[in-house]
Design a protein around this motif. Structure first.
Motif, mmCIF file in Angstrom:
data_model
loop_
_atom_site.group_PDB
_atom_site.id
_atom_site.type_symbol
_atom_site.label_atom_id
_atom_site.label_comp_id
_atom_site.label_asym_id
_atom_site.label_seq_id
_atom_site.Cartn_x
_atom_site.Cartn_y
_atom_site.Cartn_z
ATOM 1 N N LYS A 153 3.175 10.144 -7.046
ATOM 2 C CA LYS A 153 4.060 10.513 -8.156
ATOM 3 C C LYS A 153 3.240 10.742 -9.424
ATOM 4 O O LYS A 153 3.473 11.711 -10.149
ATOM 5 N N GLN A 154 2.252 9.885 -9.679
ATOM 6 C CA GLN A 154 1.406 10.043 -10.867
ATOM 7 C C GLN A 154 0.577 11.319 -10.778
ATOM 8 O O GLN A 154 0.367 11.999 -11.783
ATOM 9 N N ASP A 155 0.114 11.674 -9.575
ATOM 10 C CA ASP A 155 -0.618 12.933 -9.403
ATOM 11 C C ASP A 155 0.261 14.136 -9.743
ATOM 12 O O ASP A 155 -0.205 15.087 -10.384
ATOM 13 N N ARG A 156 1.525 14.098 -9.325
ATOM 14 C CA ARG A 156 2.438 15.191 -9.667
ATOM 15 C C ARG A 156 2.654 15.255 -11.175
ATOM 16 O O ARG A 156 2.645 16.337 -11.770
ATOM 17 N N ILE A 157 2.839 14.087 -11.789
ATOM 18 C CA ILE A 157 3.028 14.048 -13.251
ATOM 19 C C ILE A 157 1.784 14.573 -13.949
ATOM 20 O O ILE A 157 1.874 15.365 -14.899
ATOM 21 N N ASP A 158 0.612 14.158 -13.466
ATOM 22 C CA ASP A 158 -0.646 14.635 -14.061
ATOM 23 C C ASP A 158 -0.775 16.152 -13.931
ATOM 24 O O ASP A 158 -1.217 16.825 -14.864
ATOM 25 N N LEU A 181 0.829 -1.210 0.000
ATOM 26 C CA LEU A 181 0.000 0.000 0.000
ATOM 27 C C LEU A 181 0.861 1.256 0.000
ATOM 28 O O LEU A 181 0.540 2.242 -0.671
ATOM 29 N N ALA A 182 1.973 1.231 0.732
ATOM 30 C CA ALA A 182 2.882 2.378 0.757
ATOM 31 C C ALA A 182 3.483 2.599 -0.628
ATOM 32 O O ALA A 182 3.567 3.744 -1.104
ATOM 33 N N VAL A 183 3.876 1.498 -1.288
ATOM 34 C CA VAL A 183 4.451 1.618 -2.634
ATOM 35 C C VAL A 183 3.402 2.153 -3.597
ATOM 36 O O VAL A 183 3.667 3.065 -4.391
ATOM 37 N N HIS A 184 2.179 1.610 -3.517
ATOM 38 C CA HIS A 184 1.114 2.092 -4.398
ATOM 39 C C HIS A 184 0.761 3.544 -4.116
ATOM 40 O O HIS A 184 0.517 4.323 -5.039
ATOM 41 N N ASP A 185 0.746 3.915 -2.828
ATOM 42 C CA ASP A 185 0.467 5.307 -2.476
ATOM 43 C C ASP A 185 1.547 6.223 -3.033
ATOM 44 O O ASP A 185 1.247 7.303 -3.559
#
Length: 124
Positions: free
Chosen positions: A38-43, A29-33
């Motif tokens: 990271k994906q939110d920042r990229i988005d 869960l920590a890795v997925h979070d």
């Protein structure tokens, strides 16, 4: 008592396995979070770039539209001037044609040339 010890030992193994699974799930869960963050920042960066491109395209579109409207007004003004010259030339040709025609010669001739007055001298 041996049965109880076996059950307790078995329960401890199950608890240990559940604990290990819980830790592994927490790590997953920590890795997925972290990946989601990271994906939110990229988005966010991508959306900002898209917005920037959209603003640039909108600005360019407005400039192009203004330029086209200006060019259309210039062409319209030029066509109006050409049309005025065309009608002036057509009017001049009509007047010249009338003056040169036989009917025009009779009308213009009587206006421009006065009638000769004849005079008679009598001898006395």
């Amino acid at each position: 008592m041996r049965v109880n010890e076996a059950v307790i030992e078995r329960l401890e193994k199950v608890i240990d396995t559940l604990s290990e699974n819980s830790v592994k799930m927490g790590q997953m869960l920590a890795v997925h979070d972290e990946k989601l963050t990271k994906q939110d920042r990229i988005d966010a960066v991508l959306f900002e770039k898209v917005e920037s491109v959209h603003r640039e395209v909108s600005r360019s579109t407005k400039e192009i539209k203004a330029g086209c409207e200006r060019d259309i007004r210039k062409v319209d003004d030029r066509l109006r001037k050409i049309e005025m010259k065309m009608w002036s030339i057509a009017g001049a040709i009509a007047i010249i044609s009338f003056v040169v025609s036989p009917i025009g010669q009779r009308i213009v001739g009587t206006i421009l040339t006065p009638e000769n007055q004849t005079s008679i001298i009598k001898n006395q």
